[in-house]
Design a protein around this motif. Structure first.
Motif: not given
Length: 526
Positions: A142, A144, A232-233, A236, A240, A279, A282-283
């Protein structure tokens, strides 16, 4: 009608996935309205079930055959291609759309949908396992950097074949997790606990942290390329989805039998927490909700009800309390508002608390680690206000459902560091938009959980003087005046919030006046 729908299936494939989902949902409603069969005629319902099963067959068959196709293609030269993973992600998303569409419908409608989807349910977890195994062998971790859900499937177009396959495998896993979540929300007990239990066991078996940790080290050593950032994105969203599914399974006790609660807690703290920290915006709120559910919905796995009793106890900081105080002290050295808040301080609360014994040292350690994660979320001033608000809400929910703040273990070892942190946030004005929530939390921690008058005495005679004595920017001669200005007419939460807000405002104003006076004097001397 079926021929018309079949032709629509064929034509809609030329459109974007989001359009396909909307069209197929509309086609589904043509065949199976939200109200379902208008009569209780068994023959009518049988015909409708057969027709809807035929309508959903292309997607159901595709998911049913996916495990064998992935294994077959994986054994060939070149391995699994991105097209196969992309196709699986598409099928999972479209099937999820059916479940979302009929979540709030009567049982007779859901029964038709369940019969149609039943053939593909055994293939769900094998597909998910293959996707997660592919992800675990790739450098996918992940970041950020924010990314929109609408662009998740399109951010991998510049990647190579292997990287693109890894990205689509993560997308497919995320869609399959979403499908599991939608199935659980739509069918509930009808789905059976075995499928969700097997899903949790699958997560416990797989270890995604090795490749993700390796990717994090690589990220620190060299500048990321554009395809790497895209991978990486995407991860996330995968994490999630996993956190949301685990939280929903934990909240539904029949789907989360007792024997998997403790392993799931270890999994969240040992495997997911390091990834969440990559991250946090988000997480972290999702992880906090998972920890809250594991504690509040399965409290008897940590402390059996028969062990509870009321006792009058005097607080003394244990090992965890020393850790929290030490971290509080380290944070204060780097903050602008207060310094050395905890030097030489000790809790002197004496109140009616709930005394409970943990099931085992392991459960006590898990409980303390979970509360430490929440504490660090409050203490970290770099987190956005929404994340800190999530930590506050989790604490208040735990207090409502299991009386957290009245537990002897909490009051002896954790109450003082938590109260210190809340006061530090108020005095430093790190999150001005959360002042009301922080003041309400401080009331729950000190006055309400301290049994009324005893809590008021501890707050005003011990906590506030100690904090104020270590607050920078306030002359010694003004500290007594500030303490004397606080009204002790505390009758309820609103009166506490009113008087404490006035006290915090007075301290901040005094700091500002003294700081400006010092700057003016320094300028005059120069």
């Amino acid at each position: 009608m079926i021929q018309l729908l079949t032709d629509a299936y064929r034509l809609v494939n030329n459109h974007p996935l989001q359009t396909q989902e909307k069209v197929i949902q509309s086609m589904s409603l043509l065949l199976l309205p939200n109200a379902g069969p208008q009569s209780a005629d068994p023959d009518e319902e049988k015909v409708l079930t057969a027709a809807y099963t035929q309508f959903a067959a292309p997607l159901v068959t595709a998911l049913k055959n996916s495990p064998a196709q992935l294994q077959e293609q994986g054994g060939k030269e070149g391995g699994v291609g991105p097209e196969r993973m992309m196709s699986l992600a598409k099928v999972a998303r479209l099937l999820r759309g059916f479940c979302v569409l009929y979540t709030q419908t009567p049982k007779r409608v859901k029964s038709v949908l369940y019969v149609a989807l039943l053939p593909c349910l055994p293939s769900l977890l094998p597909c998910l396992e293959l996707c997660l195994q592919y992800v675990s062998t790739s450098s996918l971790f992940p970041t950020s950097s924010p990314v929109s859900h609408n662009t998740m499937m399109g951010v991998v177009r510049t990647c190579g074949r292997q990287a693109k396959t890894a990205c689509y495998a993560a997308c497919a896993a995320q869609m399959l997790l979403g499908l599991l979540l939608a199935l659980h929300a739509c069918f509930g007990k009808e789905l059976g606990a075995s499928l969700m239990t097997d899903a949790v066991q699958l997560f416990l078996r797989l270890d995604l942290s090795c490749s993700l940790a390796a990717g994090q080290q690589q990220q620190q050593q060299q500048q990321q390329s554009q395809p790497s950032r895209q991978r990486y994105q995407i991860s996330v969203f995968l994490l999630s989805a996993l956190l949301r599914l685990l939280t929903q399974i934990s909240a539904d006790r029949p789907s989360c039998p007792p024997h998997i609660v403790i392993p799931t807690s270890h999994f969240a703290l040992d495997k997911l927490l390091p990834l969440v920290r990559s991250a946090p915006a988000d997480l972290l709120p999702l992880l906090l909700r998972l920890l809250c559910s594991l504690l509040s919905d399965h409290w008897k796995e940590f402390m059996p009800p028969s062990s509870s009793s009321s006792s009058s106890s005097s607080s003394s900081n244990g090992p965890l309390g020393e850790i929290l105080l030490r971290r509080q002290l380290e944070a204060n050295h780097t903050s602008n508002g207060t310094a050395g808040l905890v030097a030489g301080i000790s809790s002197s609360t004496s109140s009616i608390t709930t005394k409970q014994e943990f099931v085992s040292p392991e459960t006590q350690s898990l409980f303390e680690r979970m509360l430490l994660v929440i504490f660090e979320s409050l203490q970290d001033t770099t987190l956005p206000p929404d994340t800190v608000r999530s930590a506050i809400e989790v604490l208040q929910q735990l207090n409502r459902q299991m009386g957290l703040f009245r537990l002897e273990h909490f009051r002896d070892r954790m109450c003082l560091p938590y109260a210190m942190t809340v006061l530090q946030l108020l005095l430093s004005r790190a999150h001005p938009s959360l002042n009301d929530e922080l003041l309400a939390l401080l009331y729950d921690l000190s006055v309400d959980a301290g049994d009324g008058e005893k809590g008021v005495s501890w707050t005003f005679d011990s906590l506030l003087p100690q904090v104020l004595s270590k607050t920078e920017g306030v002359p010694d001669e003004m500290r007594a005046n500030l303490l004397a200005s606080i009204s002790r007419d505390i009758k309820d939460g609103p009166s506490f919030v009113k008087h404490m807000a006035a006290f915090v405002g007075d301290v901040c104003y005094m700091q500002m006046v003294c700081r400006e006076s010092t700057e003016w004097n320094n300028g005059s001397n120069a």
